[in-house]
Design a protein around this motif. Structure first.
Motif, PDB file in Angstrom:
ATOM      1  N   ALA A   1      43.643  38.607  37.535  1.00 46.76           N
ATOM      2  CA  ALA A   1      43.500  40.054  37.670  1.00 46.76           C
ATOM      3  C   ALA A   1      43.488  40.719  36.312  1.00 46.76           C
ATOM      4  O   ALA A   1      42.729  41.658  36.054  1.00 46.76           O
ATOM      5  N   ALA A   2      44.325  40.223  35.403  1.00 47.68           N
ATOM      6  CA  ALA A   2      44.320  40.789  34.054  1.00 47.68           C
ATOM      7  C   ALA A   2      43.006  40.516  33.360  1.00 47.68           C
ATOM      8  O   ALA A   2      42.450  41.364  32.656  1.00 47.68           O
ATOM      9  N   ALA A   3      42.465  39.294  33.575  1.00 47.36           N
ATOM     10  CA  ALA A   3      41.185  38.966  32.952  1.00 47.36           C
ATOM     11  C   ALA A   3      40.076  39.846  33.474  1.00 47.36           C
ATOM     12  O   ALA A   3      39.235  40.334  32.718  1.00 47.36           O
ATOM     13  N   VAL A   4      40.064  40.075  34.822  1.00 51.02           N
ATOM     14  CA  VAL A   4      39.025  40.912  35.400  1.00 51.02           C
ATOM     15  C   VAL A   4      39.110  42.322  34.852  1.00 51.02           C
ATOM     16  O   VAL A   4      38.110  42.996  34.638  1.00 51.02           O
ATOM     17  N   GLY A   5      40.324  42.776  34.594  1.00 49.54           N
ATOM     18  CA  GLY A   5      40.490  44.127  34.091  1.00 49.54           C
ATOM     19  C   GLY A   5      39.779  44.362  32.779  1.00 49.54           C
ATOM     20  O   GLY A   5      39.329  45.470  32.485  1.00 49.54           O
ATOM     21  N   VAL A   6      39.640  43.287  31.959  1.00 48.71           N
ATOM     22  CA  VAL A   6      38.936  43.445  30.685  1.00 48.71           C
ATOM     23  C   VAL A   6      37.560  42.817  30.736  1.00 48.71           C
ATOM     24  O   VAL A   6      36.859  42.757  29.734  1.00 48.71           O
ATOM     25  N   GLY A   7      37.175  42.313  31.937  1.00 49.29           N
ATOM     26  CA  GLY A   7      35.818  41.797  32.103  1.00 49.29           C
ATOM     27  C   GLY A   7      35.659  40.348  31.741  1.00 49.29           C
ATOM     28  O   GLY A   7      34.577  39.907  31.380  1.00 49.29           O
TER      29      GLY A   7
ATOM     30  N   VAL B   1      37.346  25.027  50.808  1.00 44.22           N
ATOM     31  CA  VAL B   1      37.220  24.119  49.674  1.00 44.22           C
ATOM     32  C   VAL B   1      37.046  24.881  48.363  1.00 44.22           C
ATOM     33  O   VAL B   1      36.908  24.268  47.304  1.00 44.22           O
ATOM     34  N   VAL B   2      37.047  26.206  48.419  1.00 47.79           N
ATOM     35  CA  VAL B   2      36.957  27.011  47.205  1.00 47.79           C
ATOM     36  C   VAL B   2      38.109  28.013  47.238  1.00 47.79           C
ATOM     37  O   VAL B   2      38.417  28.612  48.267  1.00 47.79           O
ATOM     38  N   ASP B   3      38.792  28.173  46.103  1.00 50.56           N
ATOM     39  CA  ASP B   3      39.903  29.108  46.020  1.00 50.56           C
ATOM     40  C   ASP B   3      39.398  30.551  46.014  1.00 50.56           C
ATOM     41  O   ASP B   3      38.303  30.838  45.521  1.00 50.56           O
ATOM     42  N   CYS B   4      40.226  31.451  46.522  1.00 52.57           N
ATOM     43  CA  CYS B   4      39.858  32.873  46.545  1.00 52.57           C
ATOM     44  C   CYS B   4      39.510  33.371  45.159  1.00 52.57           C
ATOM     45  O   CYS B   4      38.597  34.194  44.987  1.00 52.57           O
ATOM     46  N   THR B   5      40.225  32.898  44.151  1.00 52.88           N
ATOM     47  CA  THR B   5      40.008  33.364  42.779  1.00 52.88           C
ATOM     48  C   THR B   5      38.743  32.814  42.155  1.00 52.88           C
ATOM     49  O   THR B   5      38.382  33.198  41.042  1.00 52.88           O
ATOM     50  N   ASP B   6      38.073  31.901  42.878  1.00 54.07           N
ATOM     51  CA  ASP B   6      36.824  31.328  42.373  1.00 54.07           C
ATOM     52  C   ASP B   6      35.618  31.799  43.173  1.00 54.07           C
ATOM     53  O   ASP B   6      34.555  31.175  43.129  1.00 54.07           O
ATOM     54  N   VAL B   7      35.769  32.894  43.908  1.00 53.57           N
ATOM     55  CA  VAL B   7      34.663  33.502  44.640  1.00 53.57           C
ATOM     56  C   VAL B   7      34.331  34.836  43.988  1.00 53.57           C
ATOM     57  O   VAL B   7      35.140  35.764  43.999  1.00 53.57           O
ATOM     58  N   ALA B   8      33.149  34.932  43.412  1.00 54.14           N
ATOM     59  CA  ALA B   8      32.711  36.165  42.765  1.00 54.14           C
ATOM     60  C   ALA B   8      32.041  37.072  43.787  1.00 54.14           C
ATOM     61  O   ALA B   8      31.271  36.610  44.629  1.00 54.14           O
TER      62      ALA B   8
ATOM     63  N   THR C   1      43.364  39.254  45.354  1.00 54.67           N
ATOM     64  CA  THR C   1      44.090  38.429  46.321  1.00 54.67           C
ATOM     65  C   THR C   1      43.125  37.918  47.386  1.00 54.67           C
ATOM     66  O   THR C   1      42.002  38.414  47.535  1.00 54.67           O
ATOM     67  N   CYS C   2      43.593  36.958  48.165  1.00 50.28           N
ATOM     68  CA  CYS C   2      42.774  36.440  49.265  1.00 50.28           C
ATOM     69  C   CYS C   2      42.536  37.515  50.324  1.00 50.28           C
ATOM     70  O   CYS C   2      41.463  37.572  50.930  1.00 50.28           O
ATOM     71  N   ASP C   3      43.537  38.367  50.554  1.00 50.77           N
ATOM     72  CA  ASP C   3      43.352  39.452  51.504  1.00 50.77           C
ATOM     73  C   ASP C   3      42.248  40.395  51.044  1.00 50.77           C
ATOM     74  O   ASP C   3      41.437  40.873  51.858  1.00 50.77           O
ATOM     75  N   ASP C   4      42.202  40.670  49.750  1.00 53.10           N
ATOM     76  CA  ASP C   4      41.150  41.544  49.226  1.00 53.10           C
ATOM     77  C   ASP C   4      39.775  40.903  49.386  1.00 53.10           C
ATOM     78  O   ASP C   4      38.786  41.585  49.676  1.00 53.10           O
TER      79      ASP C   4
ATOM     80  N   THR D   1      40.259  23.206  40.539  1.00 52.47           N
ATOM     81  CA  THR D   1      39.573  24.476  40.364  1.00 52.47           C
ATOM     82  C   THR D   1      39.473  24.809  38.891  1.00 52.47           C
ATOM     83  O   THR D   1      40.007  24.115  38.037  1.00 52.47           O
ATOM     84  N   THR D   2      38.744  25.901  38.594  1.00 54.78           N
ATOM     85  CA  THR D   2      38.680  26.346  37.208  1.00 54.78           C
ATOM     86  C   THR D   2      40.065  26.678  36.726  1.00 54.78           C
ATOM     87  O   THR D   2      40.970  26.982  37.497  1.00 54.78           O
ATOM     88  N   SER D   3      40.260  26.683  35.414  1.00 53.88           N
ATOM     89  CA  SER D   3      41.599  26.663  34.847  1.00 53.88           C
ATOM     90  C   SER D   3      42.244  28.043  34.809  1.00 53.88           C
ATOM     91  O   SER D   3      42.645  28.522  33.756  1.00 53.88           O
ATOM     92  N   ILE D   4      42.381  28.668  35.996  1.00 52.14           N
ATOM     93  CA  ILE D   4      43.086  29.927  36.123  1.00 52.14           C
ATOM     94  C   ILE D   4      44.427  29.617  36.762  1.00 52.14           C
ATOM     95  O   ILE D   4      44.500  29.092  37.861  1.00 52.14           O
ATOM     96  N   ALA D   5      45.517  29.945  36.074  1.00 55.73           N
ATOM     97  CA  ALA D   5      46.809  29.504  36.529  1.00 55.73           C
ATOM     98  C   ALA D   5      47.343  30.308  37.693  1.00 55.73           C
ATOM     99  O   ALA D   5      48.019  29.791  38.567  1.00 55.73           O
ATOM    100  N   ALA D   6      47.018  31.607  37.752  1.00 52.29           N
ATOM    101  CA  ALA D   6      47.604  32.446  38.789  1.00 52.29           C
ATOM    102  C   ALA D   6      46.729  33.652  39.027  1.00 52.29           C
ATOM    103  O   ALA D   6      45.928  34.040  38.187  1.00 52.29           O
TER     104      ALA D   6
END
Length: 623
Positions: free
Chosen positions: A17-23, A283-290, A53-56, A7-12
């Motif tokens: 979430a911190a990245a999204v907070g600043v866009g 086949v796609v992580d929750c964090t990679d779905v916009a 999160t995946c639940d969100d 996946t794209t290089s997002i570790a956690a």
């Protein structure tokens, strides 16, 4: 088999979430939970966010889906499977006549690929039923991969590989399959009958007399486009609204009860119902779905899956939570145009026009940067109007150019717009309006500094638009003629050929035609010759451009023409160009449904291979 995902290089999730907070989303992992001072890749803006999160993420699907379910299921009860020669008159607008900045068609970006397929973008190969590499020709026929040696006097069959594993996983002869060929391996895609499952089969052709299947993976999703960037295969996958065991009201089970039960079924869905899966695993992580911030666009998921043919288990994926089959690839960008909700059947033709509607009259656009195996969100925006298909989009030197049709948010005309990336936004740079008032865009062809747009209602205006300054596009000239061109192909710097329909002066289509245009003077484009085919005939390239082949050295165009809905006959039209005129020779080659798979493939030897439903032969151009 299980897919090993890179996946794209997002570790956690916490760092995302911190990245999204600043866009922003992280392009590299500088350390757990940290955000670099100057993030390299923009992600989130007012149009596009990521669930923490995946639940969100699941909640975002369910919340929108509840609004679309009723007592009869989705929408009105139907399951959604997809977003699913005459006299001429030329004019030269006075406003642009004195500011001409372009005097010829630059054709460096539009050519047939070395694999034998007529493609939209130079350097981006497209899937097809036939591929060539040197003296090797591959063709697909009803789940069978056939390899031919085309170096001799006649094509010689080397091997026939039955894709048995693919058949057991849902392969069907209809809609058949398509493939790309890279580094001695064929990556073949087939679909299930209902269009909801795609089988990807990788075949090693190191010894074309004895090919071997090295990987077969079945994904719960429909493939709507396949592209090859270098040695990376990219597949656009669509997941529409899930198939659920909906209730229907009757005398003892009223509408209120049926709707309540159906809503309960939607609330019980999991991410495996919404995302592409292999063996039940997404086949796609929750964090990679916009997640788009627009409730009126089609609900579902569109995923860009990258495959390494050398190691088929190595894949990357990223997705947008909407269902759309209108996408365009340049050499370094992927653009997705979102449409409004559509109900009804799906089409088995990759990249074909779908007549997509714009939600609220405005079409959202999402841009991804392509780098190796990765596709990363970079920007999003929207345009007022509708985008018919991939041919309506183009990108060059950082400028996205889009041809849009009318919608509830526009006037009764078509437009050409230019957009640029400004941070994480796609913003309008320039535009030309009032193209084809009360008419429909039939075809678009883009060049480095030029757009040719054809619209139609009763006559066929052909517009030449100067794009050398993206901030100030200008209409240079137009040509009005009967009929229309559904596909345009450049024939050098001063000629275009248009394949489409002849029509009467009152707009009634009469049969296929080939029109030759002189665009030496873009303020005064001219139709210089036309070939008309029998009444009620169809030009294959109007639906599938892969049925058109241009041979520049011979100055010959080969194109498929068919006639009849039952008892269909298919011909190859041999159009020889000489000093501004065309001569035509018709060669009958096929009948029935196999006409759609006829291909004319230029070979390294200078010969042309004719591929029909049952045979591969050499086509005699001279007759």
């Amino acid at each position: 088999m299980r897919v090993r995902r890179i996946t794209t290089s997002i570790a956690a999730v916490t760092s995302l979430a911190a990245a999204v907070g600043v866009g922003y989303v992280l392009g590299n992992d500088p350390g757990a939970g940290t955000v670099p001072a100057s993030p390299p890749i923009a992600l989130a803006n007012a149009d596009l966010t990521v669930a923490a999160t995946c639940d969100d993420l699941l909640d975002s699907y369910v919340e929108r889906a509840i609004e679309q379910v009723g007592p009869y299921g989705w929408g009105s009860g139907a399951v959604a499977f997809g977003s699913s020669g005459g006299d001429s008159e030329a004019s030269s607008p006075s406003a642009s006549a004195g500011t001409l900045r372009s005097t010829g068609v630059k054709t460096s970006r539009t050519t047939s690929n070395e694999s034998g397929t007529n493609v939209q973008e130079l350097g981006v190969d497209e899937s097809d039923v036939v591929k060539v590499a040197g003296s090797l020709l591959l063709r697909l026929r009803e789940g069978e991969l056939l390899a031919y040696d085309v170096s001799g006097d006649v094509p010689s069959l080397l091997s026939s590989t039955q894709l048995e594993d693919a058949r057991s996983n849902g392969w069907t002869a209809d809609p058949g399959g398509e493939m790309v060929l890279v580094d001695g391996r064929a990556v073949v895609l087939g679909s299930s009958d209902d269009g909801r499952t795609t089988t990807i089969t990788t075949v090693d052709l190191a010894d074309p007399t004895a090919p071997s299947i090295v990987d077969t993976t079945t994904i719960k999703a429909r493939a709507s486009a396949v592209r090859l960037h270098g040695d990376v295969v990219r597949v656009v996958l669509q997941n529409s609204l899930p198939e659920l065991d909906f209730s229907y009201p009757d005398g003892a089970f009223g509408e209120i009860r049926a709707e309540l039960r159906n809503r309960s079924l939607v609330r019980g869905t999991t991410l495996a119902d919404w995302l592409p899966t292999v063996d039940g695993d997404p086949v796609v992580d929750c964090t990679d779905v916009a997640i788009p911030d627009d409730d009126e666009i089609a609900l579902g998921t569109t995923t860009v899956l990258a495959v390494d043919p050398a190691g088929p288990g190595t894949r990357t994926s990223t997705a947008v939570a909407t269902d759309s089959d209108t996408s365009y690839f340049s050499t370094d960008r992927f653009y997705l145009a979102a449409g409004g909700s559509q109900w009804g059947g799906w089409t088995d033709c990759m990249d074909c026009r779908t007549g997509m509607t714009a939600p609220s009259g405005t079409t959202p656009l999402f841009a991804f940067a392509l780098d190796g195996m990765d596709a990363t969100y970079v920007a999003s925006g929207d345009v007022e109007g509708t985008i018919a298909d991939r041919w309506s989009m183009d990108s060059v030197d950082g400028s996205l150019r889009v041809a849009v049709g009318p919608s509830s948010e526009t006037g009764n005309f078509n437009s050409v717009l230019t957009l640029r990336e400004d941070g994480s936004d796609l913003v309008e740079d320039g535009r030309v309006d009032d193209l084809g008032i009360d008419e429909e865009i039939k075809s678009v062809r883009w060049f480095d500094d030029l757009a040719i747009v054809v619209t139609f209602r009763q006559t066929d205006p052909l517009y030449a638009i100067d794009l050398s300054d993206p901030t100030d596009p200008q209409l240079l000239g137009e040509l009005k003629i009967p009929g229309f061109s559904e596909y345009l192909h450049p024939l050098g710097e001063h000629r275009l050929i248009g394949m489409g329909q002849d029509a009467s002066l009152d707009g009634m289509a009469r049969g296929a035609q080939a029109a030759l245009f002189d665009v030496t003077d873009l303020t005064d484009p001219r139709q210089i010759d036309v070939v008309r085919y029998p009444r009620e005939s169809q030009a294959g390239a109007g639906v599938d451009p892969r049925q058109f082949t241009w041979l520049p050295e011979q100055r010959v165009a080969l194109t498929v023409v068919s006639q009849g809905w039952t008892g269909t006959t298919g011909w190859v039209s041999v159009l020889s160009l000489d000093d501004g005129s065309m001569t035509n020779r018709m060669v009958e080659v096929e009948h029935g449904s196999d006409v759609a798979d006829v291909r004319l493939v230029p070979l390294q030897s200078g010969k042309v291979a004719l591929v029909t439903g049952e045979d591969v032969s050499f086509f005699d151009i001279a007759g």
